[in-house]
Scaffold this motif. Structure first.
Motif, PDB file in Angstrom:
ATOM      1  N   VAL A  78      13.278   9.349  83.493  1.00 11.94           N
ATOM      2  CA  VAL A  78      14.711   9.464  83.392  1.00 11.94           C
ATOM      3  C   VAL A  78      15.402  10.238  84.249  1.00 11.94           C
ATOM      4  CG1 VAL A  78      16.538   9.537  81.753  1.00 11.94           C
ATOM      5  CG2 VAL A  78      14.417   8.898  80.915  1.00 11.94           C
ATOM      6  N   GLU A  79      15.073  11.489  84.373  1.00 10.48           N
ATOM      7  CA  GLU A  79      15.636  12.544  85.072  1.00 10.48           C
ATOM      8  C   GLU A  79      15.521  12.023  86.770  1.00 10.48           C
ATOM      9  OE1 GLU A  79      15.224  17.127  86.772  1.00 10.48           O
ATOM     10  OE2 GLU A  79      14.042  16.361  85.286  1.00 10.48           O
ATOM     11  N   LEU A  80      14.303  11.431  87.039  1.00  6.51           N
ATOM     12  CA  LEU A  80      14.236  10.997  88.382  1.00  6.51           C
ATOM     13  C   LEU A  80      15.159   9.921  88.760  1.00  6.51           C
ATOM     14  CD1 LEU A  80      12.480  10.926  90.907  1.00  6.51           C
ATOM     15  CD2 LEU A  80      10.944   9.453  89.732  1.00  6.51           C
ATOM     16  N   GLY A  81      15.308   9.142  87.696  1.00  6.92           N
ATOM     17  CA  GLY A  81      16.089   7.675  87.956  1.00  6.92           C
ATOM     18  C   GLY A  81      17.648   8.119  88.116  1.00  6.92           C
ATOM     19  N   GLY A  82      18.029   9.326  87.433  1.00  7.54           N
ATOM     20  CA  GLY A  82      19.574   9.873  87.865  1.00  7.54           C
ATOM     21  C   GLY A  82      19.589  10.501  89.086  1.00  7.54           C
ATOM     22  N   LEU A  83      18.529  11.217  89.681  1.00  6.31           N
ATOM     23  CA  LEU A  83      18.552  11.748  90.793  1.00  6.31           C
ATOM     24  C   LEU A  83      18.563  10.812  92.131  1.00  6.31           C
ATOM     25  CD1 LEU A  83      16.339  14.888  90.353  1.00  6.31           C
ATOM     26  CD2 LEU A  83      18.652  15.135  90.715  1.00  6.31           C
ATOM     27  N   LEU A  84      17.886   9.731  91.628  1.00  2.00           N
ATOM     28  CA  LEU A  84      17.667   8.695  92.798  1.00  2.00           C
ATOM     29  C   LEU A  84      18.629   7.611  92.776  1.00  2.00           C
ATOM     30  CD1 LEU A  84      13.753   8.182  92.607  1.00  2.00           C
ATOM     31  CD2 LEU A  84      15.142   9.612  94.413  1.00  2.00           C
ATOM     32  N   GLU A  85      19.283   7.628  91.992  1.00  3.58           N
ATOM     33  CA  GLU A  85      20.426   6.540  91.489  1.00  3.58           C
ATOM     34  C   GLU A  85      19.712   5.142  91.257  1.00  3.58           C
ATOM     35  OE1 GLU A  85      23.443   6.683  94.857  1.00  3.58           O
ATOM     36  OE2 GLU A  85      24.463   8.690  93.840  1.00  3.58           O
ATOM     37  N   CYS A  86      18.739   5.326  90.493  1.00  2.14           N
ATOM     38  CA  CYS A  86      18.004   4.092  90.052  1.00  2.14           C
ATOM     39  C   CYS A  86      17.973   3.852  88.619  1.00  2.14           C
ATOM     40  CB  CYS A  86      16.425   4.401  90.609  1.00  2.14           C
ATOM     41  SG  CYS A  86      15.404   2.945  90.273  1.00  2.14           S
ATOM     42  N   PRO A  87      19.232   3.111  88.304  1.00  2.58           N
ATOM     43  CA  PRO A  87      19.441   2.754  86.843  1.00  2.58           C
ATOM     44  C   PRO A  87      18.041   2.153  86.417  1.00  2.58           C
ATOM     45  CG  PRO A  87      21.164   1.815  88.252  1.00  2.58           C
ATOM     46  CD  PRO A  87      19.938   2.203  89.197  1.00  2.58           C
ATOM     47  N   ALA A  88      17.508   1.244  86.749  1.00  3.52           N
ATOM     48  CA  ALA A  88      16.256   0.740  86.106  1.00  3.52           C
ATOM     49  C   ALA A  88      15.314   1.683  85.358  1.00  3.52           C
ATOM     50  CB  ALA A  88      15.575  -0.272  86.947  1.00  3.52           C
ATOM     51  N   LEU A  89      15.288   2.921  86.161  1.00  6.25           N
ATOM     52  CA  LEU A  89      14.538   3.907  85.370  1.00  6.25           C
ATOM     53  C   LEU A  89      14.837   4.615  84.044  1.00  6.25           C
ATOM     54  CD1 LEU A  89      13.089   5.937  88.618  1.00  6.25           C
ATOM     55  CD2 LEU A  89      11.826   4.211  87.547  1.00  6.25           C
ATOM     56  N   LEU A  90      16.104   4.237  83.880  1.00  6.40           N
ATOM     57  CA  LEU A  90      16.745   5.009  82.636  1.00  6.40           C
ATOM     58  C   LEU A  90      16.357   4.289  81.442  1.00  6.40           C
ATOM     59  CD1 LEU A  90      20.437   5.535  84.128  1.00  6.40           C
ATOM     60  CD2 LEU A  90      18.466   7.305  84.309  1.00  6.40           C
ATOM     61  N   ASN A  91      15.850   2.924  81.539  1.00  3.41           N
ATOM     62  CA  ASN A  91      15.450   2.393  80.429  1.00  3.41           C
ATOM     63  C   ASN A  91      13.907   2.967  79.855  1.00  3.41           C
ATOM     64  OD1 ASN A  91      17.369   0.543  80.605  1.00  3.41           O
ATOM     65  ND2 ASN A  91      16.340  -0.666  82.370  1.00  3.41           N
ATOM     66  N   TYR A  92      13.400   3.827  80.412  1.00 14.07           N
ATOM     67  CA  TYR A  92      12.124   4.463  80.046  1.00 14.07           C
ATOM     68  C   TYR A  92      12.137   5.839  79.503  1.00 14.07           C
ATOM     69  CZ  TYR A  92      10.301   0.572  82.961  1.00 14.07           C
ATOM     70  OH  TYR A  92       9.981  -0.710  83.478  1.00 14.07           O
ATOM     71  N   ARG A  93      13.062   5.916  78.140  1.00 17.60           N
ATOM     72  CA  ARG A  93      13.247   7.057  77.780  1.00 17.60           C
ATOM     73  C   ARG A  93      12.326   7.745  76.964  1.00 17.60           C
ATOM     74  NH1 ARG A  93      18.382   8.746  78.777  1.00 17.60           N
ATOM     75  NH2 ARG A  93      19.819   7.262  79.856  1.00 17.60           N
ATOM     76  N   ASP A  94      11.354   6.859  76.575  1.00 26.06           N
ATOM     77  CA  ASP A  94      10.220   7.278  75.613  1.00 26.06           C
ATOM     78  C   ASP A  94       9.205   7.770  76.588  1.00 26.06           C
ATOM     79  OD1 ASP A  94       7.993   7.563  73.905  1.00 26.06           O
ATOM     80  OD2 ASP A  94       8.194   5.844  73.011  1.00 26.06           O
ATOM     81  N   GLU A  95       8.807   9.030  76.487  1.00 30.80           N
ATOM     82  CA  GLU A  95       7.617   9.401  77.335  1.00 30.80           C
ATOM     83  C   GLU A  95       6.248   8.691  77.541  1.00 30.80           C
ATOM     84  OE1 GLU A  95       6.935  13.611  77.207  1.00 30.80           O
ATOM     85  OE2 GLU A  95       9.072  14.177  77.086  1.00 30.80           O
ATOM     86  N   ALA A  96       5.973   7.946  75.991  1.00 29.21           N
ATOM     87  CA  ALA A  96       4.768   7.431  75.936  1.00 29.21           C
ATOM     88  C   ALA A  96       4.465   6.307  77.108  1.00 29.21           C
ATOM     89  CB  ALA A  96       4.613   6.704  74.539  1.00 29.21           C
ATOM     90  N   LEU A  97       5.829   5.723  77.177  1.00 28.07           N
ATOM     91  CA  LEU A  97       5.787   4.583  78.406  1.00 28.07           C
ATOM     92  C   LEU A  97       5.676   4.862  79.698  1.00 28.07           C
ATOM     93  CD1 LEU A  97       9.309   2.762  77.226  1.00 28.07           C
ATOM     94  CD2 LEU A  97       7.240   2.152  76.722  1.00 28.07           C
ATOM     95  N   TRP A  98       5.727   6.197  79.912  1.00 28.02           N
ATOM     96  CA  TRP A  98       5.356   6.901  81.227  1.00 28.02           C
ATOM     97  C   TRP A  98       3.951   6.508  81.514  1.00 28.02           C
ATOM     98  CZ3 TRP A  98       8.227  12.196  81.080  1.00 28.02           C
ATOM     99  CH2 TRP A  98       9.812  11.857  80.551  1.00 28.02           C
ATOM    100  N   PHE A  99       3.288   6.376  80.541  1.00 29.71           N
ATOM    101  CA  PHE A  99       1.666   6.049  80.994  1.00 29.71           C
ATOM    102  C   PHE A  99       1.530   4.535  80.755  1.00 29.71           C
ATOM    103  CE2 PHE A  99      -2.843   5.586  80.327  1.00 29.71           C
ATOM    104  CZ  PHE A  99      -3.216   6.389  81.534  1.00 29.71           C
ATOM    105  N   SER A 100       2.042   3.977  79.442  1.00 25.65           N
ATOM    106  CA  SER A 100       1.576   2.762  79.351  1.00 25.65           C
ATOM    107  C   SER A 100       2.247   1.814  80.113  1.00 25.65           C
ATOM    108  CB  SER A 100       2.013   2.353  77.447  1.00 25.65           C
ATOM    109  OG  SER A 100       3.417   2.687  77.681  1.00 25.65           O
ATOM    110  N   LYS A 101       3.462   2.001  80.650  1.00 24.62           N
ATOM    111  CA  LYS A 101       4.166   1.299  81.611  1.00 24.62           C
ATOM    112  C   LYS A 101       3.937   1.639  83.035  1.00 24.62           C
ATOM    113  CE  LYS A 101       5.474  -1.670  78.518  1.00 24.62           C
ATOM    114  NZ  LYS A 101       5.111  -3.221  78.529  1.00 24.62           N
ATOM    115  N   ARG A 102       2.919   2.505  83.281  1.00 25.50           N
ATOM    116  CA  ARG A 102       2.921   3.311  84.608  1.00 25.50           C
ATOM    117  C   ARG A 102       3.019   2.468  85.811  1.00 25.50           C
ATOM    118  NH1 ARG A 102      -2.725   6.552  85.388  1.00 25.50           N
ATOM    119  NH2 ARG A 102      -3.457   4.396  85.061  1.00 25.50           N
ATOM    120  N   ASP A 103       2.397   1.348  85.810  1.00 30.93           N
ATOM    121  CA  ASP A 103       2.510   0.603  87.319  1.00 30.93           C
ATOM    122  C   ASP A 103       3.649  -0.158  87.202  1.00 30.93           C
ATOM    123  OD1 ASP A 103      -0.247   1.486  87.605  1.00 30.93           O
ATOM    124  OD2 ASP A 103      -1.124  -0.302  87.022  1.00 30.93           O
ATOM    125  N   GLU A 104       4.375  -0.380  85.948  1.00 28.21           N
ATOM    126  CA  GLU A 104       5.813  -1.081  86.149  1.00 28.21           C
ATOM    127  C   GLU A 104       6.676   0.032  86.622  1.00 28.21           C
ATOM    128  OE1 GLU A 104       8.350  -2.339  82.497  1.00 28.21           O
ATOM    129  OE2 GLU A 104       6.469  -3.420  82.570  1.00 28.21           O
TER     130      GLU A 104
END
Length: 380
Positions: free
Chosen positions: A258-284
């Motif tokens: 989420v922090e990365l999405g804000g810095l890169l101005e990439c709104p799509a990354l803001l949808n992954y607020r649950d840290e568990a998704l950072w691994f389960s949806k890693r490739d996505e």
């Protein structure tokens, strides 16, 4: 005065693991005498990287045998073997990496040697240890990377096993051997005897994987899942990996998606607020980053991310690396040479002692170059 000045090492080893350990002891001040076959010497003298040779020996040999002396003897010759045995009471450390049982044929195994010198510290390197079904297999780096699971761990999920393009089994075994030898030397300071230090390339690479193997052993035996997109660590979630930019590449380490999405101005990354998704949806998540990061240069992304305190780095080629001020500040390159021979540039010892960098300008010896001086010094 260097820390190990006054210590003498007999280096019976060849190729990389044993010689690299002896090299580090030499860098720290020990006198290292390399025991070699007459005429041909260490087999790595002919083992060329990209067919590069200097003054008749491979560049590989020069990199790991600088700052040593060469004593050429035929261990099958009774007179030469007798000279070596007369030398043993005068030395502190022996290093060898023959196949198991080979040194015993010459009466130079640890049990025999400690009768000649009870204070000897004896270091031995094997490919797979001295027991078990693998002990007689050839101890070669690529083979051991393959057997220990390391090659299988590396690469993308849809790729075949991918080895490291370096002789890491040899390098790590050499490092462990130095640690064990130094520990035995410390023990010897308060005891009347030395000790036997044994390492294997296999155990070195298993230890190298201690973090991920521990996870595997405590996760019900579940296999690690390599990312299909820019894999860099099988057990870490997005964004961990290296990404292409408009003009190069950028490495992203652990951090908030989420922090990365804000810095890169990439709104799509803001949808992954649950840290568990950072691994389960890693490739996505990584696929989103692959598309987004191609839009700007590495320099532009670094400026934004470094200002925001996000863990990232440029991905340097060797050409860019050696010309970078950060590399130059480390002063890692030294020039070594033989007498009346071409000099080479190589890396210095990475250890600093009391703020002092350890340089050693003496190049690798020719076969038997020091025979006369050694025999005179030790009255052989």
């Amino acid at each position: 005065m260097k820390l190990l000045e006054g210590l003498t090492v007999l280096d019976f080893s060849q190729f990389l693991a044993g010689p690299s350990a002896a090299l580090r002891l030499a860098d720290l001040g020990a006198r290292v005498i390399k025991i070699e076959r007459p005429k041909t010497g260490d087999a790595s003298r002919q083992l060329k990287l990209k067919n590069l040779a200097v003054d008749g020996d491979s560049l590989l040999f020069h990199t790991i045998n600088r700052n040593k002396e060469s004593y050429a003897v035929d261990l099958r010759d009774p007179d030469d073997l007798a000279k070596v045995k007369r030398l043993i009471p005068h030395v502190d450390v022996i290093i060898e990496n023959f196949r198991p049982g080979k040194m015993k044929q010459f009466g130079l195994d640890y049990t025999s040697v400690k009768k000649l010198n009870p204070r000897i510290v004896y270091g031995t390197v094997t490919g797979y240890g001295t027991e078990g079904p693998w002990q007689d297999k050839p101890g070669q780096d690529l083979l051991i990377q393959s057997l220990t699971g390391l090659a299988w761990l590396n690469g993308e999920a849809d790729q075949p096993p991918t080895p490291f393009p370096l002789s890491i089994a040899d390098m790590f075994a050499g490092m462990h051997l130095v640690q064990g030898i130094l520990a035995c030397l410390i023990q010897r300071g308060s005891a009347s005897h030395g000790g036997l230090v044994e390492v294997s390339l296999t155990e070195a690479l298993l230890d190298f994987q201690f973090e991920v193997l521990t996870t595997h052993l405590n996760d019900g035996g579940k296999q690690p899942e390599r990312s299909a997109v820019n894999n860099a660590h099988a057990y870490l979630g997005a964004p961990y990996g290296i990404y292409e930019t408009k003009n190069g590449y950028i490495a992203l380490a652990m951090g908030s998606v989420v922090e990365l999405g804000g810095l890169l101005e990439c709104p799509a990354l803001l949808n992954y607020r649950d840290e568990a998704l950072w691994f389960s949806k890693r490739d996505e998540i990584k696929r989103l980053l692959v598309q987004h990061l191609r839009q700007k240069t590495t320099e532009a992304w670094l400026e934004v991310l470094e200002k925001g305190g996000y863990w990232c780095a440029d991905v340097l080629s060797w050409g860019r690396l050696v010309n970078h001020e950060g590399f130059k500040a480390l002063d890692m390159v030294q020039t070594v040479s033989r007498s009346q021979a071409q000099s080479i540039q190589t890396t210095r010892c990475p250890i600093r002692v009391n703020g002092q960098k350890l340089f050693a300008p003496k190049g690798a010896p020719r076969v038997g170059e020091d025979n006369q001086a050694i025999e005179q010094a030790f009255h052989l």
